[in-house]
Design a protein around this motif. Sequence first.
Motif, PDB file in Angstrom:
ATOM      1  N   VAL A  56     -21.588  13.342 -16.954  1.00 32.87           N
ATOM      2  CA  VAL A  56     -20.688  14.324 -16.508  1.00 32.87           C
ATOM      3  C   VAL A  56     -19.166  14.343 -17.134  1.00 32.87           C
ATOM      4  CG1 VAL A  56     -19.652  15.089 -14.490  1.00 32.87           C
ATOM      5  CG2 VAL A  56     -22.089  14.622 -14.553  1.00 32.87           C
ATOM      6  N   ASP A  57     -18.647  13.097 -17.200  1.00 36.48           N
ATOM      7  CA  ASP A  57     -17.511  13.055 -17.736  1.00 36.48           C
ATOM      8  C   ASP A  57     -17.306  13.445 -19.106  1.00 36.48           C
ATOM      9  OD1 ASP A  57     -16.397  12.038 -15.288  1.00 36.48           O
ATOM     10  OD2 ASP A  57     -16.647   9.724 -16.363  1.00 36.48           O
ATOM     11  N   GLU A  58     -18.320  13.399 -20.010  1.00 33.50           N
ATOM     12  CA  GLU A  58     -18.551  13.794 -21.207  1.00 33.50           C
ATOM     13  C   GLU A  58     -18.758  15.123 -21.414  1.00 33.50           C
ATOM     14  OE1 GLU A  58     -21.067  11.101 -23.461  1.00 33.50           O
ATOM     15  OE2 GLU A  58     -19.751   9.353 -22.929  1.00 33.50           O
ATOM     16  N   LEU A  59     -19.295  15.994 -20.500  1.00 32.11           N
ATOM     17  CA  LEU A  59     -19.469  17.160 -20.345  1.00 32.11           C
ATOM     18  C   LEU A  59     -18.467  18.016 -19.985  1.00 32.11           C
ATOM     19  CD1 LEU A  59     -23.147  17.153 -18.592  1.00 32.11           C
ATOM     20  CD2 LEU A  59     -22.562  17.920 -21.185  1.00 32.11           C
TER      21      LEU A  59
ATOM     22  N   ALA B  99     -16.349  18.221 -22.868  1.00 30.72           N
ATOM     23  CA  ALA B  99     -16.786  19.046 -23.651  1.00 30.72           C
ATOM     24  C   ALA B  99     -16.601  20.440 -23.374  1.00 30.72           C
ATOM     25  CB  ALA B  99     -18.227  18.796 -24.172  1.00 30.72           C
ATOM     26  N   ARG B 100     -15.824  20.665 -22.212  1.00 28.65           N
ATOM     27  CA  ARG B 100     -15.641  21.869 -21.657  1.00 28.65           C
ATOM     28  C   ARG B 100     -16.586  22.720 -21.038  1.00 28.65           C
ATOM     29  NH1 ARG B 100     -10.421  22.859 -22.178  1.00 28.65           N
ATOM     30  NH2 ARG B 100      -9.159  22.210 -24.011  1.00 28.65           N
ATOM     31  N   VAL B 101     -17.624  22.090 -20.676  1.00 30.98           N
ATOM     32  CA  VAL B 101     -18.694  22.522 -19.800  1.00 30.98           C
ATOM     33  C   VAL B 101     -18.274  22.272 -18.202  1.00 30.98           C
ATOM     34  CG1 VAL B 101     -21.246  22.228 -18.804  1.00 30.98           C
ATOM     35  CG2 VAL B 101     -20.452  21.445 -21.250  1.00 30.98           C
TER      36      VAL B 101
ATOM     37  N   ASP C 118     -26.038  24.000 -17.241  1.00 34.08           N
ATOM     38  CA  ASP C 118     -26.148  25.370 -17.674  1.00 34.08           C
ATOM     39  C   ASP C 118     -25.216  25.610 -18.826  1.00 34.08           C
ATOM     40  OD1 ASP C 118     -27.970  25.512 -15.768  1.00 34.08           O
ATOM     41  OD2 ASP C 118     -26.617  26.281 -14.217  1.00 34.08           O
ATOM     42  N   VAL C 119     -25.686  25.907 -19.796  1.00 29.20           N
ATOM     43  CA  VAL C 119     -24.696  26.380 -21.116  1.00 29.20           C
ATOM     44  C   VAL C 119     -24.959  27.484 -21.631  1.00 29.20           C
ATOM     45  CG1 VAL C 119     -24.285  23.731 -21.602  1.00 29.20           C
ATOM     46  CG2 VAL C 119     -26.272  24.812 -22.668  1.00 29.20           C
ATOM     47  N   PRO C 120     -24.042  28.174 -22.395  1.00 31.69           N
ATOM     48  CA  PRO C 120     -24.397  29.376 -23.146  1.00 31.69           C
ATOM     49  C   PRO C 120     -25.418  29.104 -24.377  1.00 31.69           C
ATOM     50  CG  PRO C 120     -21.963  29.053 -23.121  1.00 31.69           C
ATOM     51  CD  PRO C 120     -22.550  27.904 -22.456  1.00 31.69           C
TER      52      PRO C 120
ATOM     53  N   ASP D 193     -26.976  19.077 -26.346  1.00 28.26           N
ATOM     54  CA  ASP D 193     -28.244  18.346 -26.377  1.00 28.26           C
ATOM     55  C   ASP D 193     -28.074  16.918 -27.207  1.00 28.26           C
ATOM     56  OD1 ASP D 193     -30.884  17.707 -25.684  1.00 28.26           O
ATOM     57  OD2 ASP D 193     -31.286  18.231 -27.852  1.00 28.26           O
ATOM     58  N   ARG D 194     -27.321  17.484 -28.578  1.00 32.74           N
ATOM     59  CA  ARG D 194     -27.164  16.404 -29.535  1.00 32.74           C
ATOM     60  C   ARG D 194     -26.208  15.389 -29.015  1.00 32.74           C
ATOM     61  NH1 ARG D 194     -27.000  19.733 -33.653  1.00 32.74           N
ATOM     62  NH2 ARG D 194     -25.145  20.256 -33.307  1.00 32.74           N
ATOM     63  N   MET D 195     -25.153  15.830 -28.180  1.00 38.21           N
ATOM     64  CA  MET D 195     -24.080  14.880 -27.803  1.00 38.21           C
ATOM     65  C   MET D 195     -24.647  14.083 -26.854  1.00 38.21           C
ATOM     66  SD  MET D 195     -20.701  16.057 -25.615  1.00 38.21           S
ATOM     67  CE  MET D 195     -21.645  16.193 -24.014  1.00 38.21           C
TER      68      MET D 195
END
Length: 169
Positions: free
Chosen positions: A18-21, A24-26, A136-138, A146-148
């Motif tokens: 979650v922190d990394e997401l 990554a501006r999610v 949920d992502v564009p 997914d790769r990250m």
Amino acid sequence: MRRLYFLVPDVPSASAIVDELLLARVPEKSIHVVAREGTPLGNLPEAGLAEKSDLIPAIERGLGLGGVTGTLAGLVVIAVPGAAVVSAGAIVLSLAVAGGAVGAWVSSMIGVSVDSPRLRPYEQAIEQGKLLMMVDVPANRVEEIDRMVRRQHPEAQPEGVDPDIPAFP
């Protein structure tokens, strides 16, 4: 929008993802975590009713079926001689809207009490203590996110992508 699914072994791994997401501006509102009942999630964004239940699909079905039923009722009313005192179009339209509203309301009551069919494949893993993360992502960011997650968290099992998610919530 697309929904990515990941099975994560524990809360610390989920917190790191979650922190990394977030970095990554999610947006946090786009991250949903489902865990076994009683699992302390801390600051993890827990999935709400819209994600855990059949609420949104039920509303969509009720809106459609209620709208069709209301339209048919309006057509029956204007077919009866002398029943149509006001404009036939207004009768059909108002009954279609009323039918859609009632259908959506009634089906939402049912949908809230039914578990989401999208989560059924993960029930056993969740009961074993794993956490299900839905992100949920564009559509243009699916591969990147997914790769990250795969690269930085090999313990997270990618479980696929939904072709699309509801426009709301």
